[in-house]
Design a protein around this motif. Structure first.
Motif, short mmCIF file in Angstrom:
data_model
loop_
_atom_site.label_atom_id
_atom_site.label_comp_id
_atom_site.label_asym_id
_atom_site.label_seq_id
_atom_site.Cartn_x
_atom_site.Cartn_y
_atom_site.Cartn_z
N ARG A 137 -1.95 12.51 8.53
CA ARG A 137 -1.55 11.31 9.26
C ARG A 137 -2.75 10.60 9.85
N SER A 138 -3.68 11.34 10.41
CA SER A 138 -4.88 10.74 10.98
C SER A 138 -5.71 10.05 9.90
N MET A 139 -5.80 10.71 8.73
CA MET A 139 -6.55 10.13 7.62
C MET A 139 -5.94 8.82 7.16
N VAL A 140 -4.63 8.80 7.03
CA VAL A 140 -3.94 7.61 6.55
C VAL A 140 -4.00 6.49 7.58
N ASP A 141 -3.74 6.82 8.85
CA ASP A 141 -3.72 5.80 9.89
C ASP A 141 -5.07 5.12 10.05
N GLY A 142 -6.14 5.85 9.79
CA GLY A 142 -7.46 5.27 9.98
C GLY A 142 -8.05 4.62 8.75
N SER A 143 -7.28 4.54 7.66
CA SER A 143 -7.83 4.03 6.40
C SER A 143 -7.49 2.56 6.18
N ARG A 144 -8.42 1.83 5.61
CA ARG A 144 -8.15 0.45 5.23
C ARG A 144 -7.22 0.38 4.03
N SER A 145 -7.27 1.40 3.17
CA SER A 145 -6.38 1.41 2.01
C SER A 145 -4.92 1.35 2.44
N ALA A 146 -4.56 2.15 3.46
CA ALA A 146 -3.18 2.17 3.93
C ALA A 146 -2.81 0.86 4.61
N LYS A 147 -3.76 0.24 5.30
CA LYS A 147 -3.48 -1.02 5.96
C LYS A 147 -3.39 -2.18 4.97
N ALA A 148 -4.13 -2.07 3.87
CA ALA A 148 -4.14 -3.16 2.88
C ALA A 148 -2.84 -3.25 2.10
N THR A 149 -2.20 -2.11 1.86
CA THR A 149 -0.98 -2.10 1.05
C THR A 149 0.05 -1.21 1.70
N GLN A 150 1.20 -1.79 2.00
CA GLN A 150 2.28 -1.05 2.64
C GLN A 150 3.59 -1.30 1.90
N VAL A 151 4.36 -0.23 1.72
CA VAL A 151 5.69 -0.35 1.12
C VAL A 151 6.64 -0.89 2.18
N THR A 152 7.34 -1.99 1.87
CA THR A 152 8.24 -2.62 2.84
C THR A 152 9.71 -2.45 2.49
N SER A 153 10.02 -2.09 1.26
CA SER A 153 11.40 -1.77 0.88
C SER A 153 11.34 -0.97 -0.41
N VAL A 154 12.51 -0.63 -0.97
CA VAL A 154 12.51 0.20 -2.16
C VAL A 154 11.91 -0.51 -3.37
N ARG A 155 11.76 -1.82 -3.32
CA ARG A 155 11.21 -2.55 -4.46
C ARG A 155 10.05 -3.47 -4.10
N THR A 156 9.60 -3.48 -2.87
CA THR A 156 8.56 -4.42 -2.48
C THR A 156 7.41 -3.72 -1.74
N ILE A 157 6.23 -4.30 -1.91
CA ILE A 157 5.07 -3.90 -1.13
C ILE A 157 4.45 -5.16 -0.54
N ARG A 158 3.75 -4.99 0.58
CA ARG A 158 3.06 -6.11 1.21
C ARG A 158 1.57 -5.84 1.18
N ILE A 159 0.82 -6.78 0.64
CA ILE A 159 -0.63 -6.67 0.57
C ILE A 159 -1.23 -7.58 1.63
N SER A 160 -2.15 -7.02 2.42
CA SER A 160 -2.82 -7.79 3.48
C SER A 160 -4.28 -7.98 3.09
N PRO A 161 -4.62 -9.14 2.55
CA PRO A 161 -5.99 -9.37 2.06
C PRO A 161 -7.07 -9.22 3.13
N ARG A 162 -6.72 -9.35 4.42
CA ARG A 162 -7.75 -9.27 5.46
C ARG A 162 -8.39 -7.89 5.53
N TYR A 163 -7.72 -6.90 4.96
CA TYR A 163 -8.29 -5.55 4.94
C TYR A 163 -9.08 -5.26 3.66
N ILE A 164 -9.13 -6.22 2.76
CA ILE A 164 -9.84 -6.03 1.49
C ILE A 164 -11.13 -6.84 1.54
#
Length: 207
Positions: A137-164
């Protein structure tokens, strides 16, 4: 005894209208059934159950539903909807048109890409394995990879370009989950700028 009681009551001043009203309200409160107090953790559990029910609800597309869609939001985020694991090159091109340098792979059930395809920007890819849930959990919470791409529903993901950062590649792997309620599982990481991403070689997932 009666004389003593009369003497005692004679020393007590009469109640004011406000005191009588307060006593009446306390009496009524005591007669009402008590409501169950829901503590913070219970509220969190209830919210988690409601969210799980929402995510697990099947989202079935009708006739003519595209295999995927890419939409840009006013806040700069990009929503990717994946209805079918079909045409990863097309989805990769659509992401490129939206300004996201990406590498997209669709995998069959029980498969994963062979490791060491690229150099990740954080320990979520290629770093030491987490041995305890808290470490993971600590590894994921502190990573830009996890912040850049998040699953928002069973068929969608949200990409946040500010972390890339410039030159980095978003590597996404969708694996068939063989479940209409949760049709795929996602792996998403950022590859270091100036490095290449090797083609995916599907291998059996040992987990």
């Amino acid at each position: 005894m009666d004389a003593q009681l009369k003497a005692m009551w004679s020393t007590i001043p009469p109640a004011t209208p406000e005191e009588l009203a307060g006593a009446r309200q306390r009496l009524l409160d005591g007669m009402r059934p008590r409501r169950r107090v829901v503590t913070g953790p219970r509220l969190l559990i209830a919210a988690g159950v409601a969210a799980a029910a929402l995510v697990a609800a099947p989202l079935l597309g009708g006739a003519g539903t595209p295999a995927y869609a890419v939409t840009e939001s006013p806040d700069g985020t990009i929503t990717v909807t994946v209805n079918e694991l079909h045409d990863p090159a097309g989805l990769q091109a659509r992401l490129g048109a939206a300004g996201i340098r990406a590498d997209v792979t669709f995998l069959a059930a029980g498969e994963q890409c062979a490791p060491d395809r690229f150099a990740g920007v954080d320990e979520t890819y290629g770093g030491p394995a987490a041995t305890r849930p808290r470490e993971l959990r600590s590894m994921v919470d502190g990573s830009r990879s996890a912040k850049a791409t998040q699953v928002t529903s069973v068929r969608t993901i949200r990409i946040s370009p500010r972390y890339i950062r410039p030159g980095e590649t978003l590597v996404v792997e969708f694996r068939d989950n063989q479940d209409a309620r949760v049709p795929w599982r996602l792996g998403a990481w950022l590859a270091q700028a100036g490095t290449s991403v090797a083609p995916c070689t599907p291998v059996d997932d040992p987990h």
